[in-house]
Design a protein around this motif. Structure first.
Motif, mmCIF file in Angstrom:
data_model
loop_
_atom_site.group_PDB
_atom_site.id
_atom_site.type_symbol
_atom_site.label_atom_id
_atom_site.label_comp_id
_atom_site.label_asym_id
_atom_site.label_seq_id
_atom_site.Cartn_x
_atom_site.Cartn_y
_atom_site.Cartn_z
ATOM 1 N N ASP A 143 0.830 -1.206 0.000
ATOM 2 C CA ASP A 143 0.000 0.000 0.000
ATOM 3 C C ASP A 143 0.864 1.255 0.000
ATOM 4 O OD1 ASP A 143 -2.358 -1.540 0.218
ATOM 5 O OD2 ASP A 143 -2.064 -1.704 2.386
ATOM 6 N N THR A 144 0.277 2.337 -0.469
ATOM 7 C CA THR A 144 0.918 3.643 -0.344
ATOM 8 C C THR A 144 0.881 4.070 1.116
ATOM 9 O OG1 THR A 144 0.328 4.310 -2.579
ATOM 10 C CG2 THR A 144 0.769 6.075 -0.999
ATOM 11 N N VAL A 145 1.988 4.600 1.606
ATOM 12 C CA VAL A 145 2.089 5.033 3.004
ATOM 13 C C VAL A 145 2.240 6.546 3.045
ATOM 14 C CG1 VAL A 145 3.463 4.914 5.112
ATOM 15 C CG2 VAL A 145 3.085 2.847 3.746
ATOM 16 N N LYS A 146 1.505 7.194 3.944
ATOM 17 C CA LYS A 146 1.609 8.641 4.092
ATOM 18 C C LYS A 146 1.980 8.990 5.534
ATOM 19 C CE LYS A 146 -1.669 9.744 0.414
ATOM 20 N NZ LYS A 146 -0.694 10.361 -0.492
ATOM 21 N N LYS A 147 2.833 9.955 5.674
ATOM 22 C CA LYS A 147 3.190 10.475 6.984
ATOM 23 C C LYS A 147 2.223 11.600 7.330
ATOM 24 C CE LYS A 147 7.077 12.412 9.598
ATOM 25 N NZ LYS A 147 8.504 12.851 9.514
ATOM 26 N N VAL A 148 1.593 11.496 8.517
ATOM 27 C CA VAL A 148 0.585 12.482 8.912
ATOM 28 C C VAL A 148 0.976 13.129 10.233
ATOM 29 C CG1 VAL A 148 -1.246 11.236 7.713
ATOM 30 C CG2 VAL A 148 -0.813 10.754 10.113
ATOM 31 N N ASP A 149 0.449 14.346 10.463
ATOM 32 C CA ASP A 149 0.725 15.029 11.733
ATOM 33 C C ASP A 149 -0.324 14.648 12.765
ATOM 34 O OD1 ASP A 149 -1.574 16.470 11.190
ATOM 35 O OD2 ASP A 149 -0.502 18.242 10.453
ATOM 36 N N THR A 150 -0.235 15.239 13.936
ATOM 37 C CA THR A 150 -1.146 14.899 15.031
ATOM 38 C C THR A 150 -2.583 15.317 14.748
ATOM 39 O OG1 THR A 150 -0.556 16.970 16.134
ATOM 40 C CG2 THR A 150 0.678 14.982 16.769
ATOM 41 N N GLN A 151 -2.773 16.169 13.775
ATOM 42 C CA GLN A 151 -4.116 16.616 13.416
ATOM 43 C C GLN A 151 -4.719 15.779 12.287
ATOM 44 O OE1 GLN A 151 -5.459 19.018 15.352
ATOM 45 N NE2 GLN A 151 -3.484 18.889 16.434
ATOM 46 N N GLY A 152 -3.962 14.782 11.835
ATOM 47 C CA GLY A 152 -4.461 13.925 10.775
ATOM 48 C C GLY A 152 -4.266 14.474 9.391
ATOM 49 N N GLN A 153 -3.392 15.454 9.245
ATOM 50 C CA GLN A 153 -3.108 16.041 7.936
ATOM 51 C C GLN A 153 -1.864 15.387 7.323
ATOM 52 O OE1 GLN A 153 -5.109 18.415 6.424
ATOM 53 N NE2 GLN A 153 -6.433 17.924 8.182
ATOM 54 N N VAL A 154 -1.927 15.139 6.018
ATOM 55 C CA VAL A 154 -0.802 14.518 5.330
ATOM 56 C C VAL A 154 0.382 15.473 5.296
ATOM 57 C CG1 VAL A 154 0.039 13.620 3.130
ATOM 58 C CG2 VAL A 154 -2.256 13.027 3.913
ATOM 59 N N GLU A 156 3.668 14.111 4.117
ATOM 60 C CA GLU A 156 4.408 13.687 2.936
ATOM 61 C C GLU A 156 4.063 12.243 2.595
ATOM 62 O OE1 GLU A 156 8.652 12.696 3.375
ATOM 63 O OE2 GLU A 156 8.474 13.377 5.457
ATOM 64 N N THR A 157 4.404 11.849 1.364
ATOM 65 C CA THR A 157 4.211 10.477 0.914
ATOM 66 C C THR A 157 5.567 9.898 0.545
ATOM 67 O OG1 THR A 157 2.026 11.038 0.026
ATOM 68 C CG2 THR A 157 3.016 8.964 -0.730
ATOM 69 N N PRO A 158 6.169 9.080 1.431
ATOM 70 C CA PRO A 158 7.490 8.511 1.132
ATOM 71 C C PRO A 158 7.422 7.581 -0.078
ATOM 72 C CG PRO A 158 6.912 8.249 3.468
ATOM 73 C CD PRO A 158 5.672 8.670 2.752
ATOM 74 N N PRO A 159 8.494 7.522 -0.857
ATOM 75 C CA PRO A 159 8.523 6.604 -2.012
ATOM 76 C C PRO A 159 8.345 5.154 -1.549
ATOM 77 C CG PRO A 159 10.344 8.163 -2.097
ATOM 78 C CD PRO A 159 9.734 8.319 -0.753
ATOM 79 N N ARG A 160 7.341 4.496 -2.054
ATOM 80 C CA ARG A 160 7.017 3.154 -1.579
ATOM 81 C C ARG A 160 8.139 2.154 -1.832
ATOM 82 N NH1 ARG A 160 1.463 0.812 -3.692
ATOM 83 N NH2 ARG A 160 2.685 0.649 -5.628
ATOM 84 N N GLU A 161 8.885 2.353 -2.919
ATOM 85 C CA GLU A 161 9.952 1.404 -3.241
ATOM 86 C C GLU A 161 11.075 1.415 -2.224
ATOM 87 O OE1 GLU A 161 10.573 5.147 -5.724
ATOM 88 O OE2 GLU A 161 8.910 3.824 -5.168
ATOM 89 N N GLN A 162 11.118 2.437 -1.384
ATOM 90 C CA GLN A 162 12.157 2.516 -0.348
ATOM 91 C C GLN A 162 11.672 1.999 1.009
ATOM 92 O OE1 GLN A 162 13.598 6.533 -0.146
ATOM 93 N NE2 GLN A 162 14.348 6.548 -2.262
ATOM 94 N N LEU A 163 10.414 1.599 1.081
ATOM 95 C CA LEU A 163 9.828 1.200 2.361
ATOM 96 C C LEU A 163 9.705 -0.321 2.456
ATOM 97 C CD1 LEU A 163 6.998 3.871 2.621
ATOM 98 C CD2 LEU A 163 9.275 3.937 3.665
ATOM 99 N N ARG A 164 9.906 -0.817 3.663
ATOM 100 C CA ARG A 164 9.769 -2.240 3.944
ATOM 101 C C ARG A 164 9.023 -2.442 5.266
ATOM 102 N NH1 ARG A 164 11.221 -1.957 -0.441
ATOM 103 N NH2 ARG A 164 12.814 -3.149 -1.585
ATOM 104 N N ALA A 165 8.227 -3.505 5.318
ATOM 105 C CA ALA A 165 7.615 -3.927 6.577
ATOM 106 C C ALA A 165 8.568 -4.920 7.229
ATOM 107 C CB ALA A 165 6.256 -4.569 6.322
ATOM 108 N N ILE A 166 9.094 -4.552 8.375
ATOM 109 C CA ILE A 166 10.132 -5.363 9.018
ATOM 110 C C ILE A 166 9.506 -6.523 9.782
ATOM 111 C CG2 ILE A 166 12.057 -5.334 10.636
ATOM 112 C CD1 ILE A 166 12.484 -3.764 8.015
ATOM 113 N N GLN A 167 10.106 -7.694 9.619
ATOM 114 C CA GLN A 167 9.657 -8.909 10.292
ATOM 115 C C GLN A 167 10.772 -9.429 11.202
ATOM 116 O OE1 GLN A 167 8.914 -11.424 6.839
ATOM 117 N NE2 GLN A 167 6.799 -10.705 6.672
ATOM 118 N N THR A 168 10.519 -10.558 11.776
ATOM 119 C CA THR A 168 11.578 -11.361 12.379
ATOM 120 C C THR A 168 11.534 -12.705 11.655
ATOM 121 O OG1 THR A 168 10.189 -12.328 14.135
ATOM 122 C CG2 THR A 168 11.310 -10.214 14.607
ATOM 123 N N PRO A 169 12.635 -13.474 11.650
ATOM 124 C CA PRO A 169 13.813 -13.333 12.502
ATOM 125 C C PRO A 169 14.718 -12.169 12.113
ATOM 126 C CG PRO A 169 14.146 -15.100 10.939
ATOM 127 C CD PRO A 169 12.715 -14.675 10.780
#
Length: 395
Positions: A143-154, A156-169
């Motif tokens: 999914d596209t991920v957006k960084k929002v402030d405490t008021q719920g306003q967008v 920025e939208t980080p480039p998705r290709e640079q993002l990872r969902a970290i798991q274990t191990p």
């Protein structure tokens, strides 16, 4: 020394959480997933990895006894300690580090709530991180991920290709992991995972692609998803075959036990347990079919608990292991090779004994006996050997 070829890798499995998002009280890892506790699923994969030599579990004080009983029930031999965890996951890992054996070189940290990690994925992860001092498993975001402030306003939208969902191990050099945890403890720095402590200290962390099925069971919806994955995995395998072989020497002063039957003879089989060579061959075949190693791995002759024990009791433990892999006995064909004594009169009872433990009909149990016409150690009455072939079917 590389991580992959280190002979001394330990695993820490945090299990001290209370699972509030699961909607109930108590430890979610003790909930059953497809009939087996979540924690047991997680530990079995680590147990089967030959590179992992010991497992430490930090747990809430109230759960320690229960978890220890599970380790005995499911014959998880690599768990060397269940220690009291902390209020936060990071503190639990820090406490577990204090219980590692001195010879440990590398440490895997794996969430107890990730029961669907496969042995293939774990081995691939270890191979790809052989030259890394810190590495994590992760998957690309869908999914596209957006960084929002405490008021719920967008913001920025980080480039998705640079993002990872970290798991274990996640795997680390033992000395470095201890160092960053000690610094974090002293400076009261709290991170969401162990890799974040390395990042905090400016140390490199490698990312290796994981699996979307390696989910963390956090909510009731996750349980449904996990059960669906397990069901699909178990639909794929068909029957499995296993070959077992065992031999024991005949000596004076021992009772001869074959297939759980005491047979009159002036000699018995030498061994740490009752040395039931037929039952040992059957155990070996079942373990082989499930790729779970051999009898010595699960019931070492150095363990006083197995001294003189009935091999039928050990077979019952092997049946549990096979059931945990999703398999039951289809049929068994076996042979006893001995010059003396004649065992034909006792075979019917042996079949009944094995059938009862194997949860099968005696009609599915074949036991034959033969001599070697006085050739070899069996023919010289120095020992008895046995071979067994099993067919296992999905439960």
């Amino acid at each position: 020394m590389s991580l992959m070829h280190s002979a001394n890798i330990a695993a820490i499995v945090p299990a001290a959480g209370r699972g509030k998002r699961m909607g109930g009280q108590g430890n979610k890892l003790l909930l059953e997933l497809a009939g087996t506790p979540i924690l047991v699923f997680t530990l079995k994969t680590l147990e089967l990895c030959p590179l992992i030599k010991e497992i430490i579990i930090p747990a809430a004080r109230v759960d320690i006894l229960t978890i220890k009983k599970l380790m005995e029930e499911y014959n998880l031999k690599k768990v060397t300690a269940v220690v009291e965890g902390g209020a936060e996951r990071q503190e639990s890992v820090y406490r577990a580090l204090q219980s590692l054996s001195p010879e440990v070189d590398s440490v895997i940290v794996h969430d107890g709530a990730r029961p669907l990690l496969t042995l293939d994925d774990l081995n691939r992860f270890l191979e790809k991180t052989a030259d890394s001092e810190a590495a994590v498993m992760a998957v690309p975001l869908k999914d596209t991920v957006k960084k929002v402030d405490t008021q719920g306003q967008v913001m920025e939208t980080p480039p998705r290709e640079q993002l990872r969902a970290i798991q274990t191990p996640q795997i680390f050099n033992r000395n470095l992991l201890e160092k960053v945890h000690k610094l974090a403890f002293e400076q009261q720095y709290l991170a969401t995972d162990d890799a974040s402590l390395f990042e905090w200290q400016g140390l490199p962390v490698r990312v290796v692609e994981g699996s979307y099925e390696n989910i963390k069971v956090t909510t009731p919806e996750d349980m449904l998803w996990a059960e669906s994955i397990l069901h699909r995995r178990r639909e794929v395998p068909q029957m499995k075959m296993g070959l077992g072989y065992d031999v024991h020497a005949l000596v004076e002063g021992r009772t001869l036990i074959l297939g759980g039957v005491e047979i009159p003879h002036d000699k018995g089989l030498l061994g740490h347990s009752d040395a039931d060579v037929l039952t040992h061959a059957v155990m070996d075949a079942i373990l082989g079919a499930c790729a779970l190693g051999d009898i010595g791995k699960h019931f070492p002759d150095s363990d006083a608990r197995y001294k003189g024990i009935s091999s039928l009791a050990l077979l019952a433990e092997v049946v549990k292991l096979a059931q945990g892999e999703g398999y039951r006995l289809g049929n068994l064909d076996s042979i006893i090779v001995t010059q003396k004594p004649k065992v034909l009169p006792y075979i019917a009872q042996m079949r009944r004994n094995l059938a009862e433990i194997l949860n099968a009909s005696p009609d599915c149990i074949s036991i034959k006996a033969t001599t070697t016409e006085y050739l070899g150690f069996e023919g010289r009455e120095e020992g008895i050997s046995s071979q067994a072939i099993v067919c296992l079917l999905p439960v």
